[in-house]
Scaffold this motif. Structure first.
Motif, PDB file in Angstrom:
ATOM      1  N   ILE A   1       1.162  -1.236  -0.588  1.00 30.66           N
ATOM      2  CA  ILE A   1      -0.079   0.474  -0.013  1.00 30.66           C
ATOM      3  C   ILE A   1       0.781   1.203   0.312  1.00 30.66           C
ATOM      4  CG2 ILE A   1      -1.796   1.298   1.191  1.00 30.66           C
ATOM      5  CD1 ILE A   1      -2.810  -1.307   2.263  1.00 30.66           C
ATOM      6  N   ALA A   2       0.597   2.160  -1.103  1.00 31.45           N
ATOM      7  CA  ALA A   2       1.145   3.767  -0.579  1.00 31.45           C
ATOM      8  C   ALA A   2       0.230   4.801  -1.191  1.00 31.45           C
ATOM      9  CB  ALA A   2       2.693   3.549  -1.857  1.00 31.45           C
ATOM     10  N   PHE A   3       0.744   5.709  -0.530  1.00 28.36           N
ATOM     11  CA  PHE A   3       0.088   6.946  -0.202  1.00 28.36           C
ATOM     12  C   PHE A   3       1.004   7.733  -1.201  1.00 28.36           C
ATOM     13  CE2 PHE A   3      -1.678   5.802   3.928  1.00 28.36           C
ATOM     14  CZ  PHE A   3      -2.721   6.458   3.896  1.00 28.36           C
ATOM     15  N   ASP A   4       0.694   8.326  -2.083  1.00 24.04           N
ATOM     16  CA  ASP A   4       0.449   9.473  -2.974  1.00 24.04           C
ATOM     17  C   ASP A   4       1.354  10.565  -1.981  1.00 24.04           C
ATOM     18  OD1 ASP A   4       1.950  11.447  -4.567  1.00 24.04           O
ATOM     19  OD2 ASP A   4       0.523  11.224  -6.030  1.00 24.04           O
ATOM     20  N   PRO A   5       2.364  10.793  -1.531  1.00 24.31           N
ATOM     21  CA  PRO A   5       3.081  11.822  -1.088  1.00 24.31           C
ATOM     22  C   PRO A   5       3.006  13.356  -1.251  1.00 24.31           C
ATOM     23  CG  PRO A   5       4.956  10.671  -0.979  1.00 24.31           C
ATOM     24  CD  PRO A   5       3.882  10.211  -2.391  1.00 24.31           C
ATOM     25  N   SER A   6       2.449  13.930  -2.307  1.00 23.25           N
ATOM     26  CA  SER A   6       1.297  14.570  -2.641  1.00 23.25           C
ATOM     27  C   SER A   6       0.114  14.605  -3.082  1.00 23.25           C
ATOM     28  CB  SER A   6       2.760  14.837  -4.232  1.00 23.25           C
ATOM     29  OG  SER A   6       2.472  14.512  -5.520  1.00 23.25           O
ATOM     30  N   HIS A   7      -0.307  13.614  -3.365  1.00 26.28           N
ATOM     31  CA  HIS A   7      -1.631  14.203  -3.198  1.00 26.28           C
ATOM     32  C   HIS A   7      -2.247  12.577  -2.181  1.00 26.28           C
ATOM     33  CE1 HIS A   7      -0.708  16.435  -6.576  1.00 26.28           C
ATOM     34  NE2 HIS A   7      -1.669  16.842  -6.770  1.00 26.28           N
ATOM     35  N   PRO A   8      -1.635  13.194  -0.699  1.00 18.67           N
ATOM     36  CA  PRO A   8      -2.743  11.877   0.234  1.00 18.67           C
ATOM     37  C   PRO A   8      -4.242  11.425  -0.234  1.00 18.67           C
ATOM     38  CG  PRO A   8      -1.051  13.576   0.772  1.00 18.67           C
ATOM     39  CD  PRO A   8      -1.655  14.352  -0.558  1.00 18.67           C
ATOM     40  N   ALA A   9      -4.646  11.949  -0.471  1.00 24.06           N
ATOM     41  CA  ALA A   9      -6.288  11.176  -0.758  1.00 24.06           C
ATOM     42  C   ALA A   9      -5.887  10.036  -1.740  1.00 24.06           C
ATOM     43  CB  ALA A   9      -6.461  13.002  -1.272  1.00 24.06           C
TER      44      ALA A   9
ATOM     45  N   ALA B   1       7.830  13.445  -5.791  1.00 22.31           N
ATOM     46  CA  ALA B   1       8.240  14.972  -6.217  1.00 22.31           C
ATOM     47  C   ALA B   1       7.308  14.689  -7.840  1.00 22.31           C
ATOM     48  CB  ALA B   1       9.805  14.784  -7.135  1.00 22.31           C
ATOM     49  N   ASN B   2       6.420  13.557  -7.900  1.00 16.06           N
ATOM     50  CA  ASN B   2       5.918  13.471  -9.321  1.00 16.06           C
ATOM     51  C   ASN B   2       4.964  12.238  -8.994  1.00 16.06           C
ATOM     52  OD1 ASN B   2       4.578  13.211 -11.590  1.00 16.06           O
ATOM     53  ND2 ASN B   2       6.667  12.495 -12.924  1.00 16.06           N
ATOM     54  N   GLY B   3       3.577  12.637  -8.802  1.00 13.88           N
ATOM     55  CA  GLY B   3       3.150  11.141  -8.265  1.00 13.88           C
ATOM     56  C   GLY B   3       2.037  11.181  -9.441  1.00 13.88           C
ATOM     57  N   ASN B   4       2.772  11.137 -10.530  1.00 12.35           N
ATOM     58  CA  ASN B   4       2.092   9.979 -11.903  1.00 12.35           C
ATOM     59  C   ASN B   4       3.158   9.062 -12.020  1.00 12.35           C
ATOM     60  OD1 ASN B   4      -0.658  11.115 -12.905  1.00 12.35           O
ATOM     61  ND2 ASN B   4       1.685  13.361 -13.657  1.00 12.35           N
TER      62      ASN B   4
ATOM     63  N   SER C   1       5.958   3.141 -13.800  1.00 10.57           N
ATOM     64  CA  SER C   1       4.282   3.937 -14.185  1.00 10.57           C
ATOM     65  C   SER C   1       4.357   5.520 -14.421  1.00 10.57           C
ATOM     66  CB  SER C   1       3.357   3.486 -13.644  1.00 10.57           C
ATOM     67  OG  SER C   1       1.966   4.053 -14.366  1.00 10.57           O
ATOM     68  N   THR C   2       4.833   5.986 -15.432  1.00  9.00           N
ATOM     69  CA  THR C   2       4.324   7.113 -15.756  1.00  9.00           C
ATOM     70  C   THR C   2       3.620   7.884 -16.001  1.00  9.00           C
ATOM     71  OG1 THR C   2       4.190   7.067 -18.167  1.00  9.00           O
ATOM     72  CG2 THR C   2       6.559   7.484 -16.782  1.00  9.00           C
ATOM     73  N   ASP C   3       2.190   7.018 -15.625  1.00 10.71           N
ATOM     74  CA  ASP C   3       0.848   7.935 -15.895  1.00 10.71           C
ATOM     75  C   ASP C   3      -0.146   7.027 -14.095  1.00 10.71           C
ATOM     76  OD1 ASP C   3       0.230   4.957 -16.019  1.00 10.71           O
ATOM     77  OD2 ASP C   3      -0.460   5.758 -18.751  1.00 10.71           O
ATOM     78  N   ALA C   4       0.317   7.864 -13.389  1.00 12.43           N
ATOM     79  CA  ALA C   4      -0.888   7.571 -12.104  1.00 12.43           C
ATOM     80  C   ALA C   4      -0.949   5.377 -12.105  1.00 12.43           C
ATOM     81  CB  ALA C   4      -1.652   8.212 -12.022  1.00 12.43           C
ATOM     82  N   GLY C   5      -0.164   4.320 -12.735  1.00 10.99           N
ATOM     83  CA  GLY C   5      -0.419   3.264 -12.566  1.00 10.99           C
ATOM     84  C   GLY C   5      -1.766   2.937 -13.543  1.00 10.99           C
TER      85      GLY C   5
END
Length: 817
Positions: free
Chosen positions: A164-172, A222-225, A238-242
């Motif tokens: 499981i991993a949160f996106d640090p820049s957008h934790p939602a 640094a890049n949520g994608n 992945s470069t497009d958010a999974g």
């Protein structure tokens, strides 16, 4: 690894730990039972062949394992589609355990346990927001630092969870990799995504992860994608958010660490480094490193990115490396006495994000390393001795840090989730409401609805007392269990191997009863157990039978080079035994001795028999289930096993683990599958899902309560559930039991018997001829426990008048439960 047996308990034979640990033996049997031979062979090689290049270097084996895993994943998706169809009728509800106080550890103190945790992640924007992944039990969310939990994503195609991993820049935004790499890898069905912090989930990407298990998952701060995944099939980016993924390495990867553009990957062929976010990789030379690894983990210090550590296992050797400011790697002594026997299963490494002088290593135990001028000093922070110390459950799988105070750590293991406020000096469990116990077998008392016993993975044997908080009643490896329904104070539970214990007080205390197994005896990890009255059966490569509750045993040969995998006892004088190779035998009591094995027709040659059941009162109707994929898995015989009909059509192509027959409607049968429960109303001609309200989990065992009219299910990583098979009574059942007459002022009593003790019944008396304005009758009701399962009601009635009164004795059944 399972907790050692208590030295005070008699009758438990010494059992050597098998190569790879007991967890490996369990998993090998689990895969063999399903016919996953390629995966079993690769697993055994990975876990035990230390010092050699990884067996996955064999391309043909890699392809075979991939094909086998993909086929199972596709069958799971098919089953999910069948379960997703609209369903009407009764719904399942959980019975717990929501937590188990007084659970087992290796240390001096007891601890509250729950079940196996595979992953944990803390929201960087809200330290009280935690997501936890149970190995086979799905995603759980807490908004109060783990004090309370709620299950999330129960309707997803699989609840096996590896990362499981949160996106640090957008934790939602949160991602979950399904298919737990340590165990349930073949059940991986891709990546899930949540856009509301983990409360609801949707499938993001299936391909290329079908049949792969996740070990690690990173979101670039640094890049949520930009995402990187470590799976049993390799390293992916992945470069497009999974949404889309590219395989960058095709080797089993256990662990990732990333700071900036540098990524380190711990793979089965060694440590690799990328300086462009995981696109290209180069091998990292570690001084004295072996050619192959049983396990490898990697970590980088966020505050000091030049510092990194690599923690590996090669056979009995634990190896630890750290990187200095100049980029050079150095071997350093690992914690003394660290046990690597289960490194393939329980392993992690972490560096305190604010302090490169603090390391955490997880194996069977957890350790903290503190760096001083003299070098690294190590403290076992999980298995502590001495009064007043805190211990946690063994077998460490995951670690996470509080985002505000890195001295606060969370560790997930086979017992659940634990929080330390001070780097592992003290611990508090975070298992309240975390209903993730892995149930292997269940047994129940037919005289009450509030007593169930369950054998659990690595958490001993537990007892349901009518509350979701269960009692821990025995340590060790909780296996098959049973209740003497004639005298339910007498119960039995078992451990890894053939040992059996009996209790005469419903599990308050135990005595070992054998059986007398010879050295080097072959049996399942959890051999089958059956009890009928005082007749007890336990079977491995032979069958042990006792007519006196285990006081003495007779050993009977089991023909063929096989072991028992299932048993059924239609009566105290008959035992049916199913085997790993698909053979089936019957043993009968002649009045003086047990007969030799009578071979029945094999339902499916070579197919692992998982359960056997005979119709009550009709020995000719027998049901057999199998876990072996690729053929029939449910069979019915109408002539006592002389011939069989394959009735698997309409069921998903998944392992069938158990079968239960409705005692008063023998054409109604339920089976437990690796995904869901299923029902037939016409003896197997048609099947339909019977899973409304049940999480999409593996169902291991079924047990029908004939008086409460409730079906109970033991599940992997989600505890015990029940369903009223005909739904709850929509309204009371009313009737007249008798008509009586009393003379003036006369008192008399009536009794009525054979009422199930579980039923809630109200008794009244009603005059037939009304006499307005005056009370005519008074009555009292007393209840007698006539047997272990039945009640007798005594109704004493008094005529209050001076004339004879005729009346009806009426009942109202409010519920069967």
């Amino acid at each position: 690894m399972e907790t050692p047996f208590a030295a005070t308990a008699p009758g438990r034979p010494h059992m050597e730990k098998p190569p790879g640990g007991k967890a490996l033996k369990r998993l090998e049997e689990f895969m063999e039972a399903r016919g996953l031979t390629e995966g079993k062979a690769a697993l055994a090689a990975m876990a035990t062949e230390a010092g050699e290049p990884s067996p996955r270097a064999d391309a043909s084996r890699t392809r075979a394992v991939h094909a086998e895993a993909t086929s199972l994943a596709e069958a799971t998706l098919e089953a999910f589609e069948m379960l997703a169809a609209p369903a009407l009728g009764p719904a399942w509800r959980p019975l717990g355990p929501s937590e188990i106080p007084n659970g087992q550890t290796y240390g001096a103190s007891r601890v509250t346990v729950a079940g196996r945790v595979a992953a944990v992640a803390v929201d960087s924007s809200n330290r009280n927001h935690i997501l936890m992944g149970a190995a086979g039990g799905g995603i759980w969310e807490s908004m109060d630092g783990g004090a309370n939990w709620a299950p999330r994503g129960d309707a997803m195609p699989t609840l096996t969870t590896g990362a499981i991993a949160f996106d640090p820049s957008h934790p939602a935004t949160v991602y979950c990799g399904t298919g737990e790499g340590n165990w349930y890898a073949h059940w991986g069905l891709g990546i899930l995504k949540s856009t509301n912090g983990g409360t609801t989930w949707a499938v993001l990407a299936g391909a290329p992860f079908l049949g792969q298990g996740f070990h690690d998952l990173l979101v670039d701060p640094a890049n949520g994608n930009h995402l990187i995944a470590a799976t049993t099939g390799g390293v992916y980016t992945s470069t497009d958010a999974g949404v889309n993924w590219t395989q960058r390495r095709n080797r089993h990867c256990w662990s990732l660490a990333m700071v900036g553009n540098e990524v380190l990957a711990a793979c089965d062929d060694g440590l690799y480094r990328s300086t462009n976010g995981g696109v290209a990789w180069a091998a990292v030379a570690l001084p004295g490193a072996p050619a192959g690894w049983n396990r490898l983990a990697v970590a980088i210090c966020r505050a000091t990115p030049s510092f990194a550590c690599v923690f590996g296992a090669n056979g009995a050797n634990a190896l630890l490396y750290t990187r200095d400011a100049a980029g050079a790697w150095h071997a350093v002594p690992p914690p003394p006495g660290l046990d690597t026997s289960q490194a393939w299963y329980d392993w992690f490494a972490a560096v305190a994000p604010n302090n490169a002088d603090t390391l955490y290593l997880g194996a069977i135990d957890a350790y903290r390393g503190d760096h001083t001028a003299a070098g690294w000093s190590w403290t076992d922070i999980s298995s502590k001795s001495g009064a007043g110390t805190d211990s946690i459950h063994p077998d460490q799988h995951a670690i996470a840090f509080d985002p505000v105070d890195p001295n606060i750590i969370y560790v997930g293991n086979d017992g659940g989730l634990y929080r330390s406020p001070d780097r592992g000096v003290h611990w508090v469990h975070r298992n309240h409401g975390l209903a993730i116990t892995e149930i292997e077998y269940i047994a129940q008392d037919f005289g009450t609805v509030n007593w169930i016993m369950g054998g659990t993975q690595d958490n001993g044997t537990e007892r349901y007392p009518g509350s979701s908080v269960w009692d821990h009643i025995a340590d060790g490896d909780g296996g098959d269990c049973a209740v003497n329904h004639d005298n339910p104070d007498t119960v039995y539970h078992t451990y890894y191997g053939m040992s059996v214990e009996r209790s005469g007080n419903r599990g308050a205390s135990w005595v070992g009863i054998g059986p007398p197994v010879p050295p080097n005896y072959g049996a399942l990890f959890y051999p089958p157990l059956e009890v009928f009255g005082d007749t007890v059966a336990r079977a491995g490569q032979s069958v042990f039978l006792s007519r006196n509750a285990g006081a003495s045993w007779a050993q009977l040969a089991l023909p063929g080079n096989t072991v028992a995998t299932a048993m059924h006892m239609p009566s105290a004088d008959q035992v049916m035994v199913g085997c790993a190779n698909g053979t089936l035998f019957r043993y009968g009591w002649t009045g003086a001795a047990w007969s030799a094995a009578q071979a029945l027709t094999t339902p499916r040659a070579g197919a692992w028999i998982s359960d056997v059941a005979a119709e009550a009162g009709n020995p000719n109707r027998v049901w057999v289930t199998s876990t072996t994929l690729g053929g029939g898995r449910v069979f019915r015989s109408d002539n006592a096993g002389a011939a069989w009909t394959d009735v698997s059509a309409g069921l998903p192509n998944l392992a069938i683990n158990g079968v239960e027959i409705h005692p008063s409607n023998p054409n109604r049968v339920w089976v437990a599958a690796d995904l869901g429960a299923w029902q037939t109303l016409n003896a197997g001609a048609n099947w339909a899902s019977f899973s409304l309200g049940l999480p999409n989990v593996l169902v291991e065992d079924l047990d029908y309560h004939p008086y409460a009219r409730a079906l109970r299910a033991g599940t992997r990583n989600r505890g015990v559930w029940e369903i009223p098979v005909d739904d709850w009574l929509p309204q009371p059942i009313d009737g007249t039991q008798w008509t009586g007459t009393l003379n003036p002022k006369q008192t008399w009593q009536w009794f009525t018997f054979n009422w199930p003790a579980t039923w809630h019944v109200i008794w009244t008396v009603m005059p037939i001829t009304p006499k307005p304005g005056a009370a005519e009758l008074a009555w009292t009701v007393r209840v007698e426990r006539a047997s272990a399962t039945m009640a007798t009601y005594w109704i004493e009635v008094t005529n209050l008048t001076n004339v004879p009164v005729t009346f009806e004795g009426r009942y109202s059944i409010l519920s069967f439960y």
